[in-house]
Design a protein around this motif. Structure first.
Motif, short mmCIF file in Angstrom:
data_model
loop_
_atom_site.label_atom_id
_atom_site.label_comp_id
_atom_site.label_asym_id
_atom_site.label_seq_id
_atom_site.Cartn_x
_atom_site.Cartn_y
_atom_site.Cartn_z
N LEU A 38 0.96 -1.18 -0.09
CA LEU A 38 0.09 -0.12 0.06
C LEU A 38 0.87 1.16 0.03
N ALA A 39 0.55 2.13 -0.74
CA ALA A 39 1.09 3.54 -0.53
C ALA A 39 0.77 4.30 0.63
N TYR A 40 1.38 5.10 1.06
CA TYR A 40 1.28 6.07 2.01
C TYR A 40 1.86 7.48 1.86
N GLY A 41 1.01 8.28 1.85
CA GLY A 41 1.32 9.78 1.67
C GLY A 41 1.64 10.67 2.67
N LYS A 42 0.93 11.20 3.46
CA LYS A 42 1.25 11.93 4.56
C LYS A 42 0.18 11.62 5.73
N GLY A 43 -0.22 10.40 5.59
CA GLY A 43 -1.21 9.71 6.61
C GLY A 43 -2.38 10.92 7.18
N ARG A 44 -2.62 11.50 6.38
CA ARG A 44 -3.91 12.58 6.90
C ARG A 44 -5.20 12.04 6.63
N SER A 45 -5.30 10.84 6.38
CA SER A 45 -6.61 10.04 6.44
C SER A 45 -6.91 9.98 7.67
N TYR A 46 -7.99 9.78 8.37
CA TYR A 46 -8.43 9.76 9.67
C TYR A 46 -8.27 8.31 10.28
N VAL A 107 -1.59 17.37 2.64
CA VAL A 107 -1.89 16.00 1.92
C VAL A 107 -0.85 15.96 0.57
N THR A 108 -0.96 14.73 0.09
CA THR A 108 0.05 14.80 -0.93
C THR A 108 -0.76 14.34 -2.14
N LEU A 109 -0.47 14.72 -3.58
CA LEU A 109 -1.27 14.67 -4.65
C LEU A 109 -1.73 13.25 -4.74
N GLY A 110 -0.93 12.24 -4.54
CA GLY A 110 -1.28 10.59 -4.52
C GLY A 110 -2.61 10.69 -3.79
N GLY A 111 -2.54 11.09 -2.18
CA GLY A 111 -3.60 10.96 -1.47
C GLY A 111 -4.59 11.57 -1.94
N ALA A 112 -4.63 12.78 -2.31
CA ALA A 112 -5.64 13.50 -2.86
C ALA A 112 -6.58 12.86 -4.11
N ALA A 114 -6.19 9.27 -4.62
CA ALA A 114 -6.69 7.99 -4.16
C ALA A 114 -7.97 8.28 -3.23
N ASN A 115 -8.22 9.32 -2.41
CA ASN A 115 -9.44 9.59 -1.72
C ASN A 115 -10.13 10.39 -2.58
N ASP A 116 -9.90 10.86 -3.62
CA ASP A 116 -10.86 11.85 -4.42
C ASP A 116 -11.34 12.85 -3.56
N VAL A 117 -10.51 13.82 -2.85
CA VAL A 117 -10.71 14.59 -1.81
C VAL A 117 -11.60 15.82 -2.58
N HIS A 118 -12.60 16.34 -1.54
CA HIS A 118 -13.44 17.36 -2.08
C HIS A 118 -13.04 18.59 -1.28
N GLY A 119 -13.53 19.81 -1.65
CA GLY A 119 -13.45 20.96 -0.76
C GLY A 119 -14.61 21.80 -0.60
N ILE A 168 0.47 1.80 -7.56
CA ILE A 168 0.98 3.06 -6.70
C ILE A 168 1.16 4.03 -7.91
N ILE A 169 0.51 5.26 -7.65
CA ILE A 169 0.48 6.41 -8.38
C ILE A 169 1.88 7.18 -8.22
N THR A 170 2.51 7.37 -9.34
CA THR A 170 3.85 7.79 -9.38
C THR A 170 3.62 9.25 -9.74
N ILE A 396 -20.92 6.72 3.73
CA ILE A 396 -20.10 7.22 4.46
C ILE A 396 -18.46 7.23 3.80
N TYR A 397 -17.74 7.94 4.31
CA TYR A 397 -16.40 8.48 3.55
C TYR A 397 -15.31 7.63 4.14
N PRO A 398 -14.85 6.66 3.21
CA PRO A 398 -13.67 5.78 3.82
C PRO A 398 -12.41 6.52 4.25
C1 LIG Z 1 -7.28 18.65 9.22
C2 LIG Z 1 -7.94 17.60 8.01
C3 LIG Z 1 -8.76 18.17 7.33
C4 LIG Z 1 -9.30 17.37 6.10
N1 LIG Z 1 -10.30 18.07 5.17
C5 LIG Z 1 -10.73 17.24 4.18
C6 LIG Z 1 -11.73 17.72 3.58
O1 LIG Z 1 -12.14 18.88 3.42
N2 LIG Z 1 -11.86 17.08 2.22
C7 LIG Z 1 -11.69 15.78 2.18
O2 LIG Z 1 -12.04 15.01 1.12
N3 LIG Z 1 -10.51 15.11 3.03
C8 LIG Z 1 -10.30 15.84 3.86
N4 LIG Z 1 -9.32 15.30 4.71
C9 LIG Z 1 -8.87 13.98 4.48
C10 LIG Z 1 -7.38 14.17 3.39
O3 LIG Z 1 -7.70 14.99 2.56
C11 LIG Z 1 -7.37 12.65 2.90
O4 LIG Z 1 -7.61 11.62 3.86
C12 LIG Z 1 -6.28 12.55 2.02
O5 LIG Z 1 -6.50 11.34 1.04
C13 LIG Z 1 -5.03 12.56 2.75
O6 LIG Z 1 -3.66 12.67 1.98
P1 LIG Z 1 -2.44 11.83 2.36
O7 LIG Z 1 -1.50 12.46 1.41
O8 LIG Z 1 -2.21 12.16 3.79
O9 LIG Z 1 -2.68 10.46 1.96
P2 LIG Z 1 -2.79 9.11 3.31
O10 LIG Z 1 -3.73 9.43 4.18
O11 LIG Z 1 -1.29 8.66 3.59
O12 LIG Z 1 -3.39 7.93 2.22
C14 LIG Z 1 -4.66 8.19 1.70
C15 LIG Z 1 -5.08 6.83 0.67
O13 LIG Z 1 -4.23 7.41 -0.55
C16 LIG Z 1 -3.30 6.30 -0.90
N5 LIG Z 1 -2.35 7.04 -1.45
C17 LIG Z 1 -1.56 7.73 -1.16
N6 LIG Z 1 -0.34 7.99 -2.02
C18 LIG Z 1 -0.55 7.21 -2.80
C19 LIG Z 1 -0.21 6.88 -4.14
N7 LIG Z 1 1.10 7.84 -4.29
N8 LIG Z 1 -0.43 6.07 -4.91
C20 LIG Z 1 -1.64 5.52 -4.65
N9 LIG Z 1 -2.23 5.60 -3.54
C21 LIG Z 1 -1.77 6.44 -2.80
C22 LIG Z 1 -3.09 5.40 0.28
O14 LIG Z 1 -2.95 4.22 0.01
C23 LIG Z 1 -4.70 5.62 1.06
O15 LIG Z 1 -5.33 4.39 0.71
C24 LIG Z 1 -9.05 16.08 5.85
C25 LIG Z 1 -7.79 15.93 6.61
C26 LIG Z 1 -7.25 16.51 7.90
C27 LIG Z 1 -6.30 15.87 8.73
#
Ligand SMILES: Cc1cc2nc3c(=O)[nH]c(=O)nc-3n(C[C@H](O)[C@H](O)[C@H](O)COP(=O)(O)OP(=O)(O)OC[C@H]3O[C@@H](n4cnc5c(N)ncnc54)[C@H](O)[C@@H]3O)c2cc1C
Lengths: 439, 250
Positions: A38-46, A107-112, A114-119, A168-170, A396-398
């Motif tokens: 599994l890839a790990y970005g900055k661990g900002r997933s809860y 947060v990393t681009l990869g994490g953004a 992989a969780n398809d983040v929203h704002g 893994i997204i590079t 719910i949001y994974p």
């Molecule tokens: C204070 C705070 C506020 C937040 N607000 C929001 C918000 O408003 N909206 C929202 O959507 N989220 C929000 N989040 C959640 C956060 O944006 C997501 O969890 C985001 O994915 C974290 O990115 P990360 O780089 O830390 O990834 P990680 O938490 O390390 O990993 C997240 C996921 O991405 C995968 N991943 C990471 N890098 C790669 C890669 N290179 N290739 C393939 N997979 C990869 C991991 O395997 C994992 O499944 C918030 C989090 C915090 C702490």
């Protein structure tokens, strides 16, 4: 002392058996690593989407090079481990911003992806994945895909919101948002009830790019859901602020908080003060993008204030039709379950559909709450909330989850999972996935 | 005094973790950089990153730095690209596993060729260029490991000692000629080279890099980074050998 790999909620504790601290995407040799990976970005997933107990974690943070930045057209290609923080330092001075940002820039681009983040601008522009032009994806069988919305479109769709399970997204190519200034014109309006919050949000979405509301979860009765509706637009005046310097965090929390620190009484006090600090009904500010988008980033490692037990975040979305009632029921269920929360956030998702199969947002109301980890009573209350959400056709949001019942998750995402499963890379997995995917 | 921020910079070993971070700091200020490294695709990624971050222009030279016959050409090309050279940073090196080297003379000498001989070759050539210009700064990345031989890394340490002494001599030679020489002695840095090893006071390359940029601006001669190493190494050097041999931890 070995570095520990945690999620932002610090729950559950799920350490990998091997960590590959990747310095160069060129050196990524997935077939030589042992599964599950599994890839790990900055661990900002809860929760546990970013954890891989007893598996291999590939830490991406050092792969943070910008490979191309088209300053005229606002398109950037970068290695997936770059943080939004680092990227902003480069793009903002040239008049660009990320199209979508979560509430933290760490947060990393990869994490953004992989969780398809929203704002706060979901109602306008959809998720992060809506702006991704291309991805490079490494699979555990050694193949490398360059995917775009039209090339390997199925893999592209599975990877956006794919929770790291497709490989893994590079590199990520993303289209940026033009800005003339770093400043935001913000209005904050006091709402006396949930109904008012929702009405104000709906009224605002037309003229405001960014909207979000903070809700006092402890208020009950007719003031249940009272809160502040915040709305903002980037200033369109070229005021020369683009070159301004960035702030370092004001404070870094050096050690874990004691259990009482963020408990019900202190949270109630916080919420009262927070709501009460605004006297008038409406308050206007002209503020920098940092306090507007990233107020929590001013305090580094604030998550450890929750103490050794850690915390949970609960985020769900329900359709607008009947949504208000559902929110009310969820809030009351939480109150009955003794759950107190600091940060309860309400937001309206718009109609823009992400290309991501597993992407969380759907049109409707989304509610987000932080809470210290409690006992069985808390977990039971959250299970009841899941039922309300599911009954409404919501999910719910994974990225925020560490506890959902697997059957419930599979029911919420039934159609999507049927499309998603065949596209998963069998060598990839996470603690989250093992928890929810099987009987 | 004229502006001390170098704008025309040569980096030997541009893919090393410390060099990448130093280069980023100069790129943001619009520097023109000449990057030399062995791995083509990696140094191309580094160059792209530096351009995106604001470097005015970046040139890349791919070469195996052990091959001394290319050194003269590298110096020549960098002069052509930069015109006047403000700063040369020599950052390449390898950290071999001492236990393997303990029983392998050839590998020991090979590591010495990279860490000492090729570094000295570049330092010497660029010293001559800067002397002729009558300006510029020459930066060598040595190590605290060069301050005293230890069982755990004496081959690496001996090469770094050679670098430190050579740079110290160059410093004396060139001070009067308008050329500044900086010897950098980082403690353990959290880089790919040290992955898997956890050591006390380990810092990320970014911290070392900002110390280096500050030291260049201030024309510091010897930089220990982080600064506590100056005191630690003063103590370590002062320990008599007959006691030092008993401190097996070293
Ligand atoms: C204070 C705070 C506020 C937040 N607000 C929001 C918000 O408003 N909206 C929202 O959507 N989220 C929000 N989040 C959640 C956060 O944006 C997501 O969890 C985001 O994915 C974290 O990115 P990360 O780089 O830390 O990834 P990680 O938490 O390390 O990993 C997240 C996921 O991405 C995968 N991943 C990471 N890098 C790669 C890669 N290179 N290739 C393939 N997979 C990869 C991991 O395997 C994992 O499944 C918030 C989090 C915090 C702490």
């Amino acid at each position: 002392m070995a570095k520990r790999y945690e999620s932002w909620g610090r729950f559950p504790d799920a350490q990998p058996s091997t960590v590959v601290d990747l310095a160069w995407t060129q050196d990524l040799e997935l077939p030589s690593l042992s599964s599950p990976i599994l890839a790990y970005g900055k661990g900002r997933s809860y929760g546990d989407v970013c954890l891989n107990s007893d598996g291999t974690l590939v830490a991406m943070e050092q792969c943070a090079r910008i490979l191309d930045f088209d300053r005229e057209n606002g398109v950037v290609t970068a290695e997936a481990g770059i943080s939004i923080q680092d990227l902003l330092r480069v793009i903002v001075p040239h008049g660009w911003f990320v199209p979508v940002t979560p509430g933290t820039k760490y947060v990393t681009l990869g994490g953004a992806v992989a969780n398809d983040v929203h704002g706060k601008n979901h109602h306008r522009v959809g998720t992060f994945g809506c702006h991704v032009r291309a991805l490079t994806l490494h699979r555990t069988d050694g193949t490398v895909y360059v995917c775009t919305p039209s090339q390997h479109a199925d893999v592209f769709a599975a990877t956006i919101g794919g929770m790291g399970l497709t490989g893994i997204i590079t590199t990520v190519t993303v289209a940026l948002l033009p800005i003339a200034s770093r400043m935001i014109d913000e209005e904050s309006i006091k709402a006396r009830s949930l109904r008012e919050v929702i009405e104000l949000t709906m009224a605002s979405d037309h003229d405001w790019d960014y909207t979000v509301s903070w809700i006092d979860v402890l208020a009950s009765g007719s003031s249940l859901g009272k809160g502040l509706v915040l709305r903002g637009n980037f200033s369109t005046v070229s005021d020369g602020t683009l070159q301004a310097t960035w702030n370092e965090p004001l404070l870094r929390i050096p050690f874990q908080g004691p259990a009482w620190l963020l408990s019900k009484p202190t949270i109630a006090l916080f919420n009262t003060v927070w709501y009460g600090k605004q006297f008038g009904r409406m308050h206007r500010r002209h503020i920098d993008l940092e306090p507007f988008f990233y107020p929590l980033d001013a305090v580094e490692r604030w998550n450890i204030l929750y103490g050794s037990r850690g915390m949970l975040q609960y985020q769900c979305v329900v359709p607008l039709d009947g949504g208000e009632d559902a929110m009310r029921r969820i809030l009351s269920t939480m109150q009955a379950g003794g759950i107190s929360s600091f940060l309860a956030v309400l937001k309206m998702f718009g109609a823009a559909r992400s290309p991501g199969i597993m992407s969380f947002p759907r049109p409707g109301l989304t509610l987000t709450l932080d809470m210290p980890i409690g006992g069985k009573r808390m977990f039971d209350a959250l299970d009841r909330c899941d039922e309300i959400v599911h009954e409404m056709g919501g999910r719910i949001y994974p990225a925020k989850d560490a506890r959902v019942n697997g059957a419930m998750f599979r029911a919420m995402y039934a159609d999507e999972l049927a499309q998603f499963r065949p596209l998963i890379d069998p060598g990839m997995s996470s603690t989250f996935w093992r928890r929810v995917s099987e009987e | 005094m004229a502006s001390q921020t170098p704008t025309r910079i040569v980096i030997i070993g541009a893919t090393s973790a410390i060099a990448q971070e130093v280069a980023k700091l100069y790129a943001v200020q619009g520097a023109r950089l000449f990057c030399v490294a062995r791995d083509e695709s990696k140094v191309m990624a580094v160059a792209a990153d530096l351009r995106a971050r604001g470097a005015e222009e970046v040139a890349v030279y791919v070469a195996d730095l052990l091959m001394r016959d290319v050194h003269a050409n590298i110096v020549e090309q960098s002069r052509t690209f930069l015109g006047t050279i403000d700063c040369v940073i020599i950052a390449h090196g390898v950290l071999p596993d001492q236990h393997t080297l303990d029983h392998d003379v050839d590998a020991t000498i090979a590591s010495f060729m990279v860490n000492a001989v090729s570094v000295i070759s570049f330092a010497h050539r660029y010293a001559d260029v800067l002397e002729e210009q009558g300006s510029g700064t020459l930066v060598g990345i040595s190590s605290v490991a060069g301050d005293r031989g230890r069982a755990s890394n004496y081959a690496y340490g001996a090469a770094k000692a050679a670098v430190t002494t050579f740079f110290s001599g160059l410093n004396v030679r060139l001070r009067q000629k308008g050329v500044y020489v900086l010897t950098v002695k980082p403690g353990p840095v959290d880089t790919p080279m040290t992955r898997g090893i956890t050591l006390p006071l380990m810092v990320p390359p970014r911290v070392v890099a900002s110390d280096i940029v500050r030291a260049v601006a201030r024309r510091t001669m010897v930089l220990y980074t982080p600064g506590v190493w100056r005191f630690i190494m003063a103590l370590v050097r002062a320990i008599p050998e007959f006691i030092f041999v008993k401190l097996t931890k070293f």
